[in-house]
Design a protein around this motif. Structure first.
Motif, PDB file in Angstrom:
ATOM      1  N   ARG A  55     -26.993  88.202  42.495  1.00  0.00           N
ATOM      2  CA  ARG A  55     -27.479  87.436  41.335  1.00  0.00           C
ATOM      3  C   ARG A  55     -28.815  86.776  41.645  1.00  0.00           C
ATOM      4  O   ARG A  55     -29.741  86.797  40.818  1.00  0.00           O
ATOM      5  CB  ARG A  55     -26.426  86.390  40.944  1.00  0.00           C
ATOM      6  CG  ARG A  55     -26.872  85.451  39.848  1.00  0.00           C
ATOM      7  CD  ARG A  55     -25.692  84.697  39.252  1.00  0.00           C
ATOM      8  NE  ARG A  55     -24.876  84.061  40.253  1.00  0.00           N
ATOM      9  CZ  ARG A  55     -25.142  82.860  40.787  1.00  0.00           C
ATOM     10  NH1 ARG A  55     -26.211  82.194  40.421  1.00  0.00           N
ATOM     11  NH2 ARG A  55     -24.325  82.333  41.684  1.00  0.00           N
ATOM     12  N   MET A  56     -28.958  86.194  42.836  1.00  0.00           N
ATOM     13  CA  MET A  56     -30.219  85.556  43.198  1.00  0.00           C
ATOM     14  C   MET A  56     -31.340  86.587  43.331  1.00  0.00           C
ATOM     15  O   MET A  56     -32.496  86.318  42.993  1.00  0.00           O
ATOM     16  CB  MET A  56     -30.056  84.769  44.496  1.00  0.00           C
ATOM     17  CG  MET A  56     -29.045  83.627  44.418  1.00  0.00           C
ATOM     18  SD  MET A  56     -29.391  82.459  43.084  1.00  0.00           S
ATOM     19  CE  MET A  56     -30.881  81.711  43.701  1.00  0.00           C
ATOM     20  N   MET A  57     -31.001  87.773  43.828  1.00  0.00           N
ATOM     21  CA  MET A  57     -31.993  88.837  43.906  1.00  0.00           C
ATOM     22  C   MET A  57     -32.474  89.218  42.506  1.00  0.00           C
ATOM     23  O   MET A  57     -33.680  89.433  42.279  1.00  0.00           O
ATOM     24  CB  MET A  57     -31.399  90.061  44.603  1.00  0.00           C
ATOM     25  CG  MET A  57     -32.351  91.247  44.696  1.00  0.00           C
ATOM     26  SD  MET A  57     -31.543  92.717  45.367  1.00  0.00           S
ATOM     27  CE  MET A  57     -31.149  92.137  47.021  1.00  0.00           C
ATOM     28  N   PHE A 117     -32.448  87.268  39.829  1.00  0.00           N
ATOM     29  CA  PHE A 117     -33.258  86.157  39.319  1.00  0.00           C
ATOM     30  C   PHE A 117     -34.672  86.235  39.888  1.00  0.00           C
ATOM     31  O   PHE A 117     -35.657  86.037  39.171  1.00  0.00           O
ATOM     32  CB  PHE A 117     -32.618  84.822  39.703  1.00  0.00           C
ATOM     33  CG  PHE A 117     -31.541  84.360  38.755  1.00  0.00           C
ATOM     34  CD1 PHE A 117     -30.765  85.280  38.068  1.00  0.00           C
ATOM     35  CD2 PHE A 117     -31.290  83.024  38.554  1.00  0.00           C
ATOM     36  CE1 PHE A 117     -29.764  84.878  37.201  1.00  0.00           C
ATOM     37  CE2 PHE A 117     -30.304  82.598  37.682  1.00  0.00           C
ATOM     38  CZ  PHE A 117     -29.531  83.527  37.007  1.00  0.00           C
ATOM     39  N   ASP A 118     -34.767  86.530  41.179  1.00  0.00           N
ATOM     40  CA  ASP A 118     -36.085  86.611  41.808  1.00  0.00           C
ATOM     41  C   ASP A 118     -36.874  87.786  41.252  1.00  0.00           C
ATOM     42  O   ASP A 118     -38.073  87.677  40.975  1.00  0.00           O
ATOM     43  CB  ASP A 118     -35.914  86.742  43.324  1.00  0.00           C
ATOM     44  CG  ASP A 118     -37.249  86.815  44.039  1.00  0.00           C
ATOM     45  OD1 ASP A 118     -37.995  85.828  44.026  1.00  0.00           O
ATOM     46  OD2 ASP A 118     -37.550  87.879  44.624  1.00  0.00           O
ATOM     47  N   ARG A 119     -36.207  88.915  41.071  1.00  0.00           N
ATOM     48  CA  ARG A 119     -36.879  90.117  40.561  1.00  0.00           C
ATOM     49  C   ARG A 119     -37.358  89.910  39.135  1.00  0.00           C
ATOM     50  O   ARG A 119     -38.419  90.392  38.742  1.00  0.00           O
ATOM     51  CB  ARG A 119     -35.909  91.299  40.635  1.00  0.00           C
ATOM     52  CG  ARG A 119     -36.447  92.605  40.103  1.00  0.00           C
ATOM     53  CD  ARG A 119     -37.509  93.176  41.007  1.00  0.00           C
ATOM     54  NE  ARG A 119     -37.879  94.520  40.612  1.00  0.00           N
ATOM     55  CZ  ARG A 119     -38.704  94.816  39.608  1.00  0.00           C
ATOM     56  NH1 ARG A 119     -39.239  93.843  38.890  1.00  0.00           N
ATOM     57  NH2 ARG A 119     -38.988  96.071  39.323  1.00  0.00           N
ATOM     58  N   LEU A 120     -36.575  89.153  38.342  1.00  0.00           N
ATOM     59  CA  LEU A 120     -36.925  88.907  36.942  1.00  0.00           C
ATOM     60  C   LEU A 120     -37.740  87.638  36.762  1.00  0.00           C
ATOM     61  O   LEU A 120     -38.049  87.258  35.631  1.00  0.00           O
ATOM     62  CB  LEU A 120     -35.645  88.815  36.100  1.00  0.00           C
ATOM     63  CG  LEU A 120     -34.788  90.083  36.072  1.00  0.00           C
ATOM     64  CD1 LEU A 120     -33.426  89.788  35.461  1.00  0.00           C
ATOM     65  CD2 LEU A 120     -35.489  91.182  35.311  1.00  0.00           C
ATOM     66  N   GLU A 121     -38.069  86.974  37.896  1.00  0.00           N
ATOM     67  CA  GLU A 121     -38.873  85.749  37.890  1.00  0.00           C
ATOM     68  C   GLU A 121     -38.221  84.660  37.049  1.00  0.00           C
ATOM     69  O   GLU A 121     -38.884  83.944  36.278  1.00  0.00           O
ATOM     70  CB  GLU A 121     -40.291  86.044  37.392  1.00  0.00           C
ATOM     71  CG  GLU A 121     -41.031  87.048  38.272  1.00  0.00           C
ATOM     72  CD  GLU A 121     -42.457  87.307  37.807  1.00  0.00           C
ATOM     73  OE1 GLU A 121     -42.851  86.746  36.761  1.00  0.00           O
ATOM     74  OE2 GLU A 121     -43.164  88.051  38.496  1.00  0.00           O
ATOM     75  N   ALA A 123     -27.192  95.244  52.044  1.00  0.00           N
ATOM     76  CA  ALA A 123     -28.460  95.518  51.355  1.00  0.00           C
ATOM     77  C   ALA A 123     -28.301  96.634  50.340  1.00  0.00           C
ATOM     78  O   ALA A 123     -28.947  96.640  49.297  1.00  0.00           O
ATOM     79  CB  ALA A 123     -29.536  95.872  52.376  1.00  0.00           C
ATOM     80  N   GLY A 124     -27.431  97.609  50.648  1.00  0.00           N
ATOM     81  CA  GLY A 124     -27.231  98.703  49.708  1.00  0.00           C
ATOM     82  C   GLY A 124     -26.651  98.228  48.391  1.00  0.00           C
ATOM     83  O   GLY A 124     -27.030  98.684  47.323  1.00  0.00           O
ATOM     84  N   ARG A 125     -25.710  97.239  48.445  1.00  0.00           N
ATOM     85  CA  ARG A 125     -25.142  96.719  47.202  1.00  0.00           C
ATOM     86  C   ARG A 125     -26.198  95.980  46.401  1.00  0.00           C
ATOM     87  O   ARG A 125     -26.284  96.106  45.194  1.00  0.00           O
ATOM     88  CB  ARG A 125     -23.968  95.787  47.533  1.00  0.00           C
ATOM     89  CG  ARG A 125     -22.798  96.468  48.208  1.00  0.00           C
ATOM     90  CD  ARG A 125     -21.580  95.546  48.227  1.00  0.00           C
ATOM     91  NE  ARG A 125     -21.827  94.301  48.926  1.00  0.00           N
ATOM     92  CZ  ARG A 125     -21.598  94.121  50.224  1.00  0.00           C
ATOM     93  NH1 ARG A 125     -21.145  95.117  50.961  1.00  0.00           N
ATOM     94  NH2 ARG A 125     -21.819  92.959  50.793  1.00  0.00           N
ATOM     95  N   GLY A 126     -27.020  95.195  47.107  1.00  0.00           N
ATOM     96  CA  GLY A 126     -28.065  94.467  46.409  1.00  0.00           C
ATOM     97  C   GLY A 126     -29.096  95.386  45.809  1.00  0.00           C
ATOM     98  O   GLY A 126     -29.654  95.109  44.747  1.00  0.00           O
ATOM     99  N   ARG A 127     -29.352  96.523  46.477  1.00  0.00           N
ATOM    100  CA  ARG A 127     -30.355  97.444  45.986  1.00  0.00           C
ATOM    101  C   ARG A 127     -29.924  98.096  44.688  1.00  0.00           C
ATOM    102  O   ARG A 127     -30.761  98.518  43.886  1.00  0.00           O
ATOM    103  CB  ARG A 127     -30.638  98.508  47.047  1.00  0.00           C
ATOM    104  CG  ARG A 127     -31.785  99.413  46.718  1.00  0.00           C
ATOM    105  CD  ARG A 127     -31.865 100.553  47.692  1.00  0.00           C
ATOM    106  NE  ARG A 127     -30.577 101.142  47.966  1.00  0.00           N
ATOM    107  CZ  ARG A 127     -29.889 101.867  47.086  1.00  0.00           C
ATOM    108  NH1 ARG A 127     -30.371 102.090  45.900  1.00  0.00           N
ATOM    109  NH2 ARG A 127     -28.706 102.358  47.401  1.00  0.00           N
TER     110      ARG A 127
END
Length: 750
Positions: free
Chosen positions: A271-273, A275-279, A601-605
């Motif tokens: 979720r935080m990834m 948020f960061d990707r979508l600014e 990392a694979g799940r986050g990707r």
């Protein structure tokens, strides 16, 4: 008479099928399917329909002929795909290979007749291709059997080439009086893991890698099934810091409870990834519309939102589940309880929102005391380094056996470059802890940063024995590159990266590292193959484009190298200082491999890929619009406007061969010969075609380099012996001194 839009592939395949199945009738169909018609730019739709009408009168031969034509068209289309690309397609998991076959069929149908439209839909493992405006099914009366055999045979051929065991049925056909034309794809074997493992091993052979005995095998990554909810932080009725932490705490506890029930709920890291990707600010109060938009962008099936009211020692939690797939909001669910019963309250919320699910009902707190959990969450939310460290260490003092704060401390120390402290933070995670494997992986990352490669490799090999993981394999490859020399019996770095890429082919980092390792090992052709696949998977990866530029420059492909570097510099200013024409010869830079540092990392990707694909779809639509407009502007000889639109296409989709080809023709027509040659070489590098090579030959002649012109012309004729422009150019060259006549013809285009 309507003549536009019939593809030559359709005419050629029908011509060949008639010759095979109705040899005695070939002369009869010659007026419509004669090979001479393949040299004309347009083929008559009325003529093809006439040929099909007579074929339907040939008793039972119609189905055999059109199915053979469909199979031939698919085989020829498959052979036109570059060999490396075919290899990557065959490497995909089974369900993705089936979808790839449908996409190829859709493209073939549009190429056969531009009026045809094919839509694909997948549900519960079965696919449906809906065909609009089928050229084969337009009949005055109704027939007993479906006439869509051309498309069905093409799809069957693509499935066979991609090693997918499935049957194709004509479910609907306009010719039978039904409302439309549709093909149904039904896989015969739902479980495709064994075949995928074989294909992965074949891919390793393609890349020059052999699997050693006892080394981790490459199983198919399981496909998530069932609900995939994302739980947003809850609103709170108070800004008091002693209560505000419950906003994030509610999201963490409900997510853990859902995952314990077997659901693929997005973790806090994912979720935080996102948020960061979508600014999106992680602590901002979001509107309901923004929350739903985020849920759709990350590929969630459901979004959970809610509110927490605190009155003394009492908690009241109101939660809502929104079904994104259905666009339906479920009724609110309310649970009350004491703050000391925190974990039970949120377990009840998860159970009430998602009735059923897995049978397991473990405590989402995992035996954690509320005080330690509160300090842990506050540590995650703290804005300064000292506050984070103090709160997380306080959580450990409150409950020394609580391991989540140790992993959070590792993240804090690593982000600040204190790798020794990071290693110490996860050292105490016990072997019996559910987080032991994650802690060991993080410890190995710290050891790599500290230069303790032997210890790091030992830890990763131990983890690899338990389960294969792309992260473990990748980091072993990085260690192999960073060591002064390989240990006795160890494989080269490229083998580790190749196994990681086969395990997770959609991770661009593995492909990037594979290409870099090949370059370090002196295998330039293999390096370019892997790096081109890396930038296909991640088109906005500036580092991969910069590395491609350096590999191309080392191989003497200066024009392509400059184009790649220009793109990398547009994507990031980090590459502004790279100089491709540095003296002293090509030097392979060191320490450029990418180390995986995230747990799972694979799940986050997956989240990253879903977000990127949403943006990429819009980007591709925009590029397609500008390409079509640029093509029309070029045909109208509005060269300045065409150059502007084609440049936009290349920025959005750097490997669009047609855009580079048209831009090269614009440059040639306006006298910018050197720029034309560069653009045409890049077009051939993206996708080698007879058009690009013939135009390149024209540009070389304009530059008075007849030797290179002849070489490009020979390549054009090898690709298409009947290419009209290449044949005309060969005739001009054979006339010798008539260069002025040639120049006038070249500037007019072809």
């Amino acid at each position: 008479m309507k003549t536009a839009g019939i593809g030559r592939m359709l005419v050629a395949s029908l011509h060949q099928a008639v010759a095979e199945h109705l040899p005695s009738r070939a002369d009869f169909y010659a007026p419509w399917l004669h090979s001479e018609s393949l040299r004309t730019p347009r083929v008559s739709v009325a003529g093809i329909r006439a040929a099909l009408s007579f074929l339907r009168l040939e008793d039972s031969a119609y189905d055999s002929v059109v199915r053979r034509a469909g199979a031939l068209a698919a085989e020829w289309t498959w052979q036109r795909i570059a060999g490396p690309r075919r290899g990557w397609l065959r490497m995909l998991p089974g369900h993705l290979r089936a979808r790839a076959a449908c996409r190829l069929t859709r493209s073939l149908a549009a190429d056969a007749w531009q009026e045809t439209r094919v839509a694909t839909r997948w549900r519960r493992g079965e696919g449906t291709l809906t065909i609009g405006q089928s050229l084969f099914c337009s009949v005055r009366g109704h027939v007993a059997d479906g006439l869509c055999g051309f498309y069905a045979a093409a799809l069957e051929t693509f499935l066979r080439e991609l090693h997918v065991d499935a049957r194709v049925e004509i479910a609907l056909c306009v010719a039978r009086g039904e409302g439309g034309c549709a093909l149904c794809v039904r896989p015969r074997a739902p479980g495709d893991g064994a075949r995928h493992a074989v294909v992965s091993i074949l891919l390793l052979g393609l890349l020059g890698v052999t699997a050693s005995p006892g080394r981790a095998q490459v199983p198919e990554r399981p496909v998530p099934e069932g609900p995939r909810p994302v739980v947003m932080p809850f609103d709170t009725s108070s800004k008091d810091p002693t209560v505000a932490w419950l906003s994030e705490g509610a999201s963490i506890l409900i997510t853990e409870a859902l995952r314990a029930r077997g659901m693929k709920a997005l973790t806090r890291a994912e979720r935080m990834m996102a948020f960061d990707r979508l600014e999106v600010p992680p602590l901002a109060v979001l509107s309901r519309a923004t929350v739903l938009r985020i849920g759709m962008l990350v590929g969630a099936s459901d979004v959970v939102v809610g509110r927490i009211d605190v009155d003394g020692d009492q908690l009241t939690v109101r939660a809502t589940r929104v079904h994104l797939d259905l666009g339906v909001r479920a009724p609110d669910f309310t649970v009350s309880g004491r703050k000391t019963d925190l974990f039970e309250v949120f377990r009840a919320v998860a159970r009430g929102l998602f009735a059923g699910g897995g049978a397991a009902e473990p405590d989402p707190g995992g035996g954690v005391i509320p005080t330690a959990f509160e300090l842990y969450v506050k540590g995650l939310l703290a804005e300064t380094l000292p506050s984070q460290v103090t709160l997380l260490q306080s959580a450990l003092k409150a409950q020394p056996g609580y391991d989540a704060p140790r992993l959070a401390l590792w993240q804090v120390f690593s982000a600040n470059g204190d790798h020794a402290a990071a290693r110490e933070a996860v050292r105490a995670v016990a072997a019996a802890s559910p987080l032991h494997a994650d802690a060991q992986f993080l410890k190995s990352v710290s050891l790599v940063h500290l230069g303790l490669y032997d210890e790091a490799a030992a830890v990763l090999r131990g983890l690899l024995v338990r389960r294969p993981s792309g992260e473990f394999l990748n980091n072993l490859g990085v260690i192999a590159l960073r060591r002064p020399r390989l240990a006795a019996g160890d494989p080269p770095a490229s083998e580790w990266f190749a196994q990681a890429a086969a395990l997770d082919p959609a991770d661009a980092d593995y492909l990037y590292n594979l290409g870099y390792a090949y370059w370090r090992e002196g295998r330039q052709a293999d390096a370019l193959l892997a790096l081109r696949e890396a930038v296909r998977v991640a088109p906005a990866d500036g580092g991969a484009h910069a590395l491609v530029a350096q590999v191309l420059q080392a191989g003497g492909q200066s024009a392509e190298a400059r184009r790649e570097l220009e793109l990398a510099q547009r994507l990031s200013s980090d590459f502004d200082e790279i100089a491709l024409d540095a003296s002293g010869g090509p030097v392979v830079p060191r320490r450029m491999a990418r180390l995986k540092t995230d747990v799972g990392a694979g799940r986050g990707r997956v989240v990253e890929a879903v977000i990127a694909s949403a943006g990429q779809q819009g980007q591709e639509d925009t590029a397609r619009f500008y390409l079509e407009r640029g093509r029309r502007l070029y045909e109208d000889e509005r060269d300045r406007d065409a150059e502007r639109d084609l440049s936009r296409v290349i920025y959005l989709t750097p490997y669009d061969a047609e855009a580079h080809l048209l831009l090269g023709r614009v440059y040639l027509r306006t006298g910018r010969v050197r720029e034309s040659i560069d653009a045409l070489k890049i077009s051939s590098w993206c996708e080698e075609t007879a058009d690009a090579q013939a135009t390149l030959a024209e540009a070389y002649l304009e530059a008075r380099d007849e030797a290179l012109a002849r070489s490009a012309l020979q390549r054009a004729l090898a690709l298409d012996p009947e290419h009209e422009g290449a044949l005309r150019l060969a005739e001009r060259i054979s006339r010798g001194p008539g260069r002025q006549a040639y120049n006038r013809g070249a500037r007019s285009g072809h």
